[in-house]
Design an enzyme around this catalytic site. Structure first.
Site, PDB file in Angstrom:
ATOM      1  N   GLY A 129       0.838  -1.203   0.000  1.00  7.46           N
ATOM      2  CA  GLY A 129       0.000   0.000   0.000  1.00  7.46           C
ATOM      3  C   GLY A 129       0.862   1.237   0.000  1.00  7.46           C
ATOM      4  N   ASP A 141     -10.932   6.785   3.368  1.00  9.17           N
ATOM      5  CA  ASP A 141     -10.437   5.943   2.288  1.00  9.17           C
ATOM      6  C   ASP A 141     -11.251   4.658   2.225  1.00  9.17           C
ATOM      7  OD1 ASP A 141      -8.890   5.413   0.101  1.00  9.17           O
ATOM      8  OD2 ASP A 141      -7.105   4.801   1.227  1.00  9.17           O
ATOM      9  N   LYS A 151       2.118  -4.611   8.939  1.00  4.96           N
ATOM     10  CA  LYS A 151       2.279  -3.529   7.972  1.00  4.96           C
ATOM     11  C   LYS A 151       3.575  -2.824   8.316  1.00  4.96           C
ATOM     12  CE  LYS A 151      -1.053  -0.086   7.337  1.00  4.96           C
ATOM     13  NZ  LYS A 151      -2.421   0.278   7.057  1.00  4.96           N
ATOM     14  N   LYS A 200       4.839  -2.209   2.674  1.00  5.42           N
ATOM     15  CA  LYS A 200       4.395  -3.573   2.384  1.00  5.42           C
ATOM     16  C   LYS A 200       3.654  -4.182   3.574  1.00  5.42           C
ATOM     17  CE  LYS A 200       8.010  -4.714  -0.913  1.00  5.42           C
ATOM     18  NZ  LYS A 200       9.331  -5.338  -1.082  1.00  5.42           N
TER      19      LYS A 200
END
Ligand SMILES: *[C@@H]1O[C@H](CO)[C@@H](O)[C@H](O)[C@H]1NC(C)=O
Ligand SMILES: *[C@@H]1O[C@H](CO)[C@@H](O)[C@H](O)[C@H]1NC(C)=O
Ligand SMILES: *[C@@H]1O[C@H](CO)[C@@H](O)[C@H](O)[C@H]1NC(C)=O
Ligand SMILES: *[C@@H]1O[C@H](CO)[C@@H](O)[C@H](O)[C@H]1NC(C)=O
Ligand SMILES: *[C@@H]1O[C@H](CO)[C@@H](O)[C@H](O)[C@H]1NC(C)=O
Ligand SMILES: *[C@@H]1O[C@H](CO)[C@@H](O)[C@H](O)[C@H]1NC(C)=O
Ligand SMILES: *[C@@H]1O[C@H](CO)[C@@H](O)[C@H](O)[C@H]1NC(C)=O
Length: 861
Positions: free
Chosen positions: A531, A646, A550, A535
């Site tokens: 993203g 988002d 993450k 990674k």
């Protein structure tokens, strides 16, 4: 003779000095002063306002400095990038008019200035004898509020001098210095008068000669109003009230139509601009429901101060007395209750005429959070036509105490914030690295406040006449019941002191070796996603627990901010439909977030372009309902509104039981964004899902999430991406294409062929209608997440049990059953509010979710 010449000479001298100050001459309109401190020439800011240099107003030569880094939330260099630094006591002499009240605004951008460690800056400030700041650390305060810069606003009582002395004094500690980026002095009309002292029914307070600090200024249910749009040349800023609403019962937003005129009558327009009176928050349209809850706002406050709470009203729907009457409570005490309950038309006599009421409340030093709570509740005593309550604006001012003091201690930082701050400043001072920026800019910029400490001796009588002889008897004296520093934060920030300590408590802190072990040294074979942040790896901790990790890209400044935002947001949110954060690692420049592993991946992977099994229609509905529930919780279930920013099908994850969980809070914000300028640099989100209104007007509200979610709904229905550039032009954007088809009544034509056969007609209609409403052009026309959720529940029910609604002939019959379903549903929802509202960390709201679906789905009972 000799004396005469002397007198003449000094007169001439005086005149010279005087002229230097009064550039525009005596007798002309009192003018405002906007000083860009430390700048040689002033400049023009992003709003087109002019700023001048401060050199004329300080005697002596003091170093000026320039910030070495411009935070992304600062859209205009003027007046933030220049600063004046003081290592000893220094006084500005500012020209003022006699007998005129002034706003004094102070701008602080705690950044890196010519090698100075901003963490060492502690100072006090006195203006015209009023202590504004004491032992003030702008960097701690900004950090606690997660703001890059701070603006403090004071209203100083009329004075008998033509010079206002503003003195900065560095604290008595090693390397301490004072700094300031800008000073604004704006003459104002006398906005303050007298009012009722809450809890002392027969006592009034008088703020005519009070010195005050603005704590909150809210355009209830309305938009941010920038200084240039304020009325009466007062350059005030008005913010939306949503972040301060308490609980999930946020009522309804009301708005006048375009042609509506606010008629000021007895008030001057300076009191508040018309836009404040053109929006209001009401309770809703259900009499019984309105009786079951309060509209409540909650404001953090400092102990041992008296606050003036100003409530603005303007009726724009009703025209008669006793149509709508309501009680007002402040801090659980009766401010305006039956038989003297609020009746706006009763006060103003007419529709469209604004009025305001001032109430003063003394905030005691209680155990726990000191706060100001405003409650509205319908009054029934006079049997009004409607059981409702509405309000248009709220302002909260702190009054100086009897020592003429407005200052308080710095807010307490959470452990994590403190560590980060120390780390940032160390890094910088060892390597001359430009990273001492304030971590996270998630909060809007607003007023902030701190608790009390007394300095000078001053009599209270000036402020509250009549109390001078027994100043301490009317103010209850409390023993100091608690120890330690209190965290005093602005409600608009989630990355705040005590929430962060909560984050600490709820989150596990992983060491880097643990993370390396879990991911086999970040082996690429473990990568399950990439993203903007970096990674995402799968891994195993504690031998058996599967997790997703993450890893932030350490190069990116943005990454750091999003990392912090996500920790702060997620650690305090626990909800069945939000992905859970297990912990984090922040070591040796490595930043990782550790989540529950979502075995079935993203929603998108099960919709199209995939080898994985596609979701059945029923599953799609359930996933949509789950995600809607997660978003609804974000918008209303937590103490402050959280906007995800988002929402898309790749941010809706599925666990091994197909339970949908909303993820990726890196861009989330609390509350509708407070600062238009603030967002204009950072309109974020994903193309194809981006709310066009947000894009156009750059004003973020929770309705932007509703829009994006509408796109997700069509994605689920049509089984295609939000954007597909390979299609003919009119079909590229799913939002546009689906809306087009829905409006032409041909939505079946673009329904995913894989599920088309499964969908009942009633379900399809409800579902597509709901998605269409989400995509309404303007935010206020879109339903809120609660309505979306309810409609999806209903379409799920129509899928399961289409017979139920087939029986009743279309039209009235089904409307009625829908209506009653809705009412029962809302009732249950409201009766559960007390659960979800206060304690976001409990599973309370989850339970209400279960109850929610039981009601809607009769089979579930
Ligand atoms: C303001 O400061 C000047 C010197 O800087 C002093 O002469 C004057 O008396 C002060 N005025 C007030 C009102 O304190
Ligand atoms: C605001 O300022 C303008 C120009 O400086 C002036 O013409 C106008 O009268 C002022 N309005 C008020 C309400 O003071
Ligand atoms: C706007 O509202 C006013 C007062 O409520 C009403 O009289 C008027 O007809 C409305 N105008 C429009 C265009 O709806
Ligand atoms: C008001 O009542 C609520 C609910 O009982 C309580 O949580 C809150 O602390 C009270 N506030 C004050 C200021 O007494
Ligand atoms: C509304 O607030 C008042 C004052 O805090 C409280 O006494 C009352 O119980 C509240 N009512 C409801 C329904 O919460
Ligand atoms: C000044 O503020 C800092 C940070 O809040 C605090 O640790 C210190 O004790 C304060 N000093 C005084 C003298 O109040
Ligand atoms: C408030 O006043 C009381 C009594 O004077 C005092 O004990 C307490 O420490 C004060 N609290 C704060 C935060 O200043």
């Amino acid at each position: 003779m000799h004396t005469n010449i002397h007198a003449l000479l000094s007169l001439a001298c005086f005149a010279l000095v005087f002229n230097a100050f009064y550039v525009s001459g005596i007798g002309s309109q009192p003018r405002s002063l906007s000083l860009n401190c430390g700048s040689e020439s002033g400049g023009t800011d992003g709003d087109g306002r002019k700023w001048e240099s401060d050199v004329k107003y300080i005697a002596g030569n003091y170093p000026h400095a320039r910030a070495q880094y411009q935070d992304s939330s600062i859209v205009s260099e003027v007046p933030y990038m220049d600063a004046r630094i003081f290592r000893s006591e220094v006084t500005y002499n500012l020209p003022i008019m006699l007998k005129t009240r002034y706003w004094l605004r102070l701008y602080f951008y705690p950044s890196e200035y010519s090698g100075l460690n901003i963490a060492n800056s502690y100072f006090s400030m006195v203006a015209g004898g009023v202590t504004l700041l004491n032992n003030f650390s702008a960097s701690i305060t900004a950090q606690a509020l997660t703001q890059a810069y701070l603006i403090k606003e004071y209203s100083l009582a009329p004075m008998n001098h033509q010079i206002l002395n503003v003195t900065f004094k560095p604290a008595d500690r090693p390397d301490a210095f004072a700094f300031i980026n800008a000073i604004e002095l704006v003459p104002m009309t006398d906005l303050f008068g007298s009012g009722t002292m809450v809890g002392f029914a027969d006592q009034n307070f008088d703020a005519v000669s009070a010195n005050l600090e603005t704590m909150y200024r809210l355009n209830v249910a309305g938009q941010y109003i920038s200084p240039t749009k304020d009325s009466g040349n007062l350059t005030r800023t008005w913010y939306n009230d949503a972040p301060y609403l308490f609980g999930a019962a946020t009522g309804v937003n009301l708005q006048t139509n375009e042609s509506f005129k606010v008629q000021y009558g007895e008030l001057t327009e300076s009191v508040a601009p018309p836009d404040v009176y053109r929006t209001a928050r009401g309770m809703g349209y259900h009499k019984d429901l309105n009786l079951a809850f309060n509209l409540t706002w909650l404001f953090q406050a400092d102990a041992n101060f008296t606050y003036v709470v100003r409530l603005h009203f303007c009726e724009f729907q009703l025209t008669k007395v006793n149509q709508k009457v309501f009680n007002i409570y402040i801090n659980n005490q009766t401010a305006q209750v039956e038989p003297n309950a609020a009746d706006i038309i009763g006060w103003t006599g007419e529709i469209g005429v604004p009025t305001y009421k001032d109430y003063a409340v003394f905030v005691k030093d209680r155990l726990g959070d000191e706060e100001i709570r405003v409650d509205l509740h319908p009054a029934t005593y006079s049997k009004p036509e409607f059981y409702d309550a509405t309000i248009n604006g709220i302002e909260v001012f702190k009054m100086s105490d009897r020592n003429n003091n407005l200052a308080g201690p710095n807010p307490a930082l959470s452990e994590m914030q403190a560590q980060h701050m120390a780390k940032a400043s160390n890094k910088k001072f060892q390597k001359d690295h430009k990273t001492l920026t304030i971590v996270g800019t998630a909060g809007g910029v607003g007023f902030f406040f701190v608790a009390a400490a007394c300095i000078a001796a001053y009599r209270r009588k000036k402020i509250i006449p009549g109390f001078d002889s027994h100043t301490s008897s009317w103010l209850p004296v409390y023993g100091n019941s608690h120890t330690g520093t209190k965290s005093t934060i602005s409600g608009k920030s989630t990355q705040s002191g005590h929430i962060s300590s909560l984050a600490q408590g709820l989150c596990r802190h992983f060491t880097l070796p643990e993370i390396l072990r879990a991911t086999k040294n970040f082996d690429d074979s473990n990568v399950i996603g990439v993203g903007g942040f970096g990674k995402v790896y799968q891994g195993v901790i504690d031998q058996t627990t599967k997790v997703a990790i993450k890893r932030s890209n350490p190069q990116s400044e943005q990454g750091v901010n999003e990392f912090m935002t996500e920790i702060e947001m997620l650690s305090k949110l626990r909800h069945k439909h939000l992905v859970s954060l297990i912990g984090f690692c922040d070591e040796d420049g490595e930043m990782c977030l550790v989540y529950d592993y979502m075995a079935l991946g993203t929603m998108r992977e099960h919709l199209y372009n995939t080898k994985k099994p596609r979701l059945s229609w029923k599953q799609r509905l359930e996933v949509c309902v789950g995600a809607a529930r997660g978003l609804h919780y974000l918008h209303t279930g937590a103490k402050y509104t959280i906007i995800h920013r988002d929402v898309k099908s790749t941010n809706i994850l599925l666990d091994e039981n197909w339970v949908a969980k909303v993820s990726d809070f890196g861009l989330s914000k609390t509350g509708p964004d407070m600062d238009k300028g603030h967002v204009s640099t950072v309109v974020k989100g994903s193309f194809g899902y981006l709310d066009p209104e947000y894009f156009r007007r750059q004003q973020l509200t929770e309705k932007s999430d509703v829009y994006s979610f509408g796109v997700v709904l069509f994605e689920a229905l049509c089984g295609r991406p939000a954007l597909n550039p390979n299609l003919p032009k009119e079909q590229v954007s799913l939002a546009d294409w689906a809306l087009h088809c829905q409006r032409k009544g041909i939505i079946e034509d673009i329904t995913d062929p894989h599920v088309k056969g499964e969908i009942t007609t009633e379900c399809l209609k409800k579902f597509a209608d709901t998605a269409e409403k989400c995509l309404a052009e303007s935010g206020p026309e879109r339903p809120n997440m609660g309505d979306v959720l309810w409609n999806l529940e209903l379409s799920l029910q129509l899928q399961d049990n289409p017979d139920g609604s087939k029986h009743s002939s279309k039209g009235e019959g089904s409307e009625t059953s829908e209506e009653s379903l809705r009412n029962r549903n809302l009732e249950m929802h409201y009766s559960n509010l007390s659960l979800g509202s206060n304690s976001e960390k409990t599973a309370g709201s989850d339970d209400s979710g279960e109850i929610f679906s039981q009601i809607v789905n009769p089979k579930g009972r």
